[in-house]
Design an enzyme around this catalytic site. Structure first.
Site, mmCIF file in Angstrom:
data_model
loop_
_atom_site.group_PDB
_atom_site.id
_atom_site.type_symbol
_atom_site.label_atom_id
_atom_site.label_comp_id
_atom_site.label_asym_id
_atom_site.label_seq_id
_atom_site.Cartn_x
_atom_site.Cartn_y
_atom_site.Cartn_z
ATOM 1 N N GLY A 70 -66.045 -45.298 72.648
ATOM 2 C CA GLY A 70 -65.557 -46.078 71.509
ATOM 3 C C GLY A 70 -66.723 -46.438 70.619
ATOM 4 O O GLY A 70 -67.826 -45.930 70.798
ATOM 5 N N THR A 71 -66.476 -47.322 69.661
ATOM 6 C CA THR A 71 -67.565 -47.694 68.741
ATOM 7 C C THR A 71 -68.668 -48.411 69.502
ATOM 8 O O THR A 71 -69.841 -48.205 69.251
ATOM 9 C CB THR A 71 -67.028 -48.683 67.667
ATOM 10 N N ALA B 251 -68.720 -48.827 73.106
ATOM 11 C CA ALA B 251 -68.833 -48.633 74.558
ATOM 12 C C ALA B 251 -68.492 -47.201 74.942
ATOM 13 O O ALA B 251 -67.787 -46.495 74.217
ATOM 14 C CB ALA B 251 -67.874 -49.582 75.273
ATOM 15 N N VAL B 252 -69.024 -46.814 76.095
ATOM 16 C CA VAL B 252 -68.669 -45.522 76.703
ATOM 17 C C VAL B 252 -67.954 -45.848 78.005
ATOM 18 O O VAL B 252 -68.383 -46.738 78.746
ATOM 19 C CB VAL B 252 -69.948 -44.705 77.019
ATOM 20 N N ASP C 80 -54.572 -57.315 68.919
ATOM 21 C CA ASP C 80 -54.598 -55.855 68.733
ATOM 22 C C ASP C 80 -53.626 -55.166 69.678
ATOM 23 O O ASP C 80 -53.963 -54.171 70.326
ATOM 24 C CB ASP C 80 -56.015 -55.307 68.936
#
Lengths: 276, 48, 298
Positions: C11-12, C14-15, C124
């Site tokens: 993600g932006t 995190a992996v 979200d």
């Protein structure tokens, strides 16, 4: 509350708190003594130097550490107030700072270097985001020194960032007192009590009450300091086991309270003593 | 929630000038602001 | 104690890796937070995930098993959840019934209720943040946008929630919204589960309003006092709310109570919108068919 990280990781008995502090101090002292030992072994020192070491390089005791931590905790309060941060963020900053030095000794980390980092992380944790550059400018610090210990701080906090402070309980009791003592309490007076108690709560957060009692107990203790008769009356009406029926004699209350009034009062009085 | 709550919300008994002021503001009304949600929150925190 | 065996997502901030908890052999997911990317120290999304997951232990909220530092990276150890509702909705080879949908809605609302009773807004909710455990349990995940319900006077940003699931008060730019925004998202997810296509797929923020109000009617001051005070209000096309007949036609598989349930969550005025408790106690969950046992859902 019992599910909260605050209860699970950060509430202690007096003894346990004492042990923790002694342990933190002991570990630091051991490290220092080992370093001193190595230092002496590595350098052939003159007798004066050896004497100077033995008289000056003396580790701090737990009490001395506590004095230093309290001194800098007040600085955290002053700096975050100076930055015009909301009350709850000032409280979170103080809490982060004091917890860090429950887990680490001032002999390992100079408290001066943690002051800005705790305020910065508290802002982020409370969704009051300030970029590190503008924070550094306001705090007359540098981004490197602010970020240097952010990870270490988060780790020492055991990654717990949500703190229940006694301010919302104050608002809650302010309302419930109006309900229980309806018509018997002057609202302007209640407003003054509210403001004075709110300020005193921030002072209370500089004491060990935050580890020994729950937020509502701290709120009630500070309210007790402000107006003992009023709060005692309120709690009696709310939690007493007996009701007075219309012609004044005591009848057993139908629904059992889950709160034992005498226990509650003694806990709050203890808490009041710690705060005072 | 297991045990009965230790409070009841008595909105008409509360004199909370701070909230009364907010709840009359257009942008608060339009946003869906509710004083009972605030009362619920602070009373829960008080009696937790 | 923990291994990272296979990279499954990036993600932006995190992996995500699959791994194993050595002492128990339990499958886990490790979310490795990238620290270099964020010039302001620890990333806000990571701070939020850590902050809120630490406080919640609930069968329908993703479990944060552990957190550790390694090579200057923050690692969140989360329970392993192999799929999510978005994958299931898109995979047309998977047939699911109204009873399955009811089960998913029940579990989702229990998770959302737990957030709300802890005074946490998720902000979200969407199908791919509703993960599914190996035994079919729905878990609310991704608290990177979550926040505690603020003090009453505080301003909130309205730029939250993925567009298609964004409540009307957010589309208007409200700054004092409540947990009602999460319920709206659940309502849109419910519609999508029944239609198997996104219900309100706006192309952009302005179009999102158009699509929302065309489908559900443009709110007026009558049913939503002061809605006209939003400065983005006066440019609006006024559409009538759909008749029950039109709704029935659109959601042919839905029972009367299912439509009432959906309309309760998709009520325009946030003050009147159903709360998580009202949803959980609604007729929809009491009428036949009962929710499928999660382990029997395809």
């Amino acid at each position: 509350y019992r599910h909260s990280s605050q209860y699970r990781f950060w509430s202690f008995s007096k003894e346990h708190l004492r042990e923790k502090r002694d342990m933190t101090n002991k570990l630091a002292v051991e490290t220092i003594e080992k370093d001193l030992f190595d230092f002496k072994a590595l350098n052939d020192l003159t007798p004066e130097e050896l004497n100077a070491l033995d008289t000056k390089a003396v580790p701090l005791t737990t009490e001395e550490e506590l004095k230093l931590i309290d001194f800098y905790a007040k600085k955290v309060q002053v700096i975050s107030q100076h930055l015009n941060l909301p009350t709850e963020i000032i409280a979170t900053s103080i809490s982060f700072f004091r917890k860090f030095f429950l887990e680490n000794s001032v002999m390992q980390f100079d408290p001066k270097n943690l002051v800005h980092t705790t305020v910065f992380l508290a802002c982020k944790a409370e969704n009051y985001f300030i970029s590190v550059d503008s924070f550094a400018k306001k705090a007359k610090s540098t981004r490197e020194s602010i970020l240097k210990y952010e990870f270490k701080l988060l780790e020492s906090l055991k990654f717990t960032l949500l703190i229940h402070h006694p301010y919302k309980p104050l608002h809650g009791f302010f309302l419930d007192i109006q309900n229980i003592l309806h018509g018997k309490v002057d609202l302007n007076y209640m407003g003054q009590i509210y403001d004075r108690t709110k300020k005193k709560i921030t002072q209370a957060l500089l004491t060990d009450a935050v580890y020994l009692y729950t937020p509502p107990q701290i709120t009630l203790a500070v309210l007790l300091i402000e107006d003992e008769p009023l709060i005692t009356k309120y709690l009696e009406l709310k939690f007493a086991d007996n009701d007075n029926d219309d012609n004044g004699n005591e009848v057993k209350r139908k629904k059992k309270n889950s709160i034992d009034l005498t226990v509650l009062l003694s806990v709050i009085k203890e808490c009041k003593d710690v705060i005072e | 929630d297991i045990e009965p709550r230790r409070f009841t919300i008595e909105e008409e008994l509360y004199d909370d000038p701070f909230l009364k002021d907010l709840q009359n503001k257009k942008e608060f009304i339009a946003s869906g602001f509710r004083t009972d949600y605030v009362y619920e929150r602070v009373l829960t925190e008080a009696f937790m | 104690e923990y291994t990272k065996e296979k990279k499954v997502g990036e993600g932006t901030y995190a992996v995500v890796y699959l791994g194993t908890k050595q002492s128990t052999g339990r499958q886990i997911a490790v979310k490795e937070i990238k620290t270099s990317e964020f010039k302001d120290g620890l990333d806000m999304s990571a701070i939020r995930e850590v902050k809120y997951l630490q406080e919640m232990q609930h069968d329908n909220v993703i479990e944060l098993i552990d957190i550790f530092m390694a090579y200057d990276n923050l690692n969140l150890v989360l329970e392993f959840l192999p799929t999510d509702l978005e994958v299931i909705i898109k995979d047309k080879s998977i047939l699911f019934t109204p009873a399955d949908i009811k089960s998913w809605m029940l579990m989702t609302l229990r998770g959302v209720h737990h957030c709300h009773r802890n005074f946490i807004l998720h902000r979200d909710l969407k199908p791919n943040n509703l993960l599914v455990s190996p035994d079919g349990i729905i878990k609310v995940a991704d608290f990177g946008l979550a926040r505690a319900i603020p003090a009453p006077h505080e301003n909130l940003t309205s730029n939250v929630v993925t567009r298609w699931y964004r409540a009307p008060e957010l589309l208007f730019g409200a700054r004092h919204y409540t947990s009602a925004i999460d319920i709206w998202s659940v309502g849109v997810i419910f519609a999508e589960l029944m239609l198997r296509i996104p219900y309100l797929p706006g192309q952009n923020d302005v179009d999102q309003m158009e699509v929302t109000f065309r489908a559900l009617g443009t709110p007026t001051d009558k049913d939503w006092p002061e809605v006209s005070s939003f400065n983005s209000y006066n440019k609006l096309q006024i559409y009538p709310p759909p008749s029950t007949f039109e709704l029935r036609k659109r959601f042919i598989a839905a029972s009367e109570n299912a439509l009432k349930f959906m309309s309760g969550m998709l009520t325009m005025n946030p003050v009147k919108r159903w709360s998580a408790i009202e949803c959980l106690e609604s007729e929809y969950f009491q009428e036949m068919p009962p929710p499928t046992n999660p382990s029997e859902i395809p």
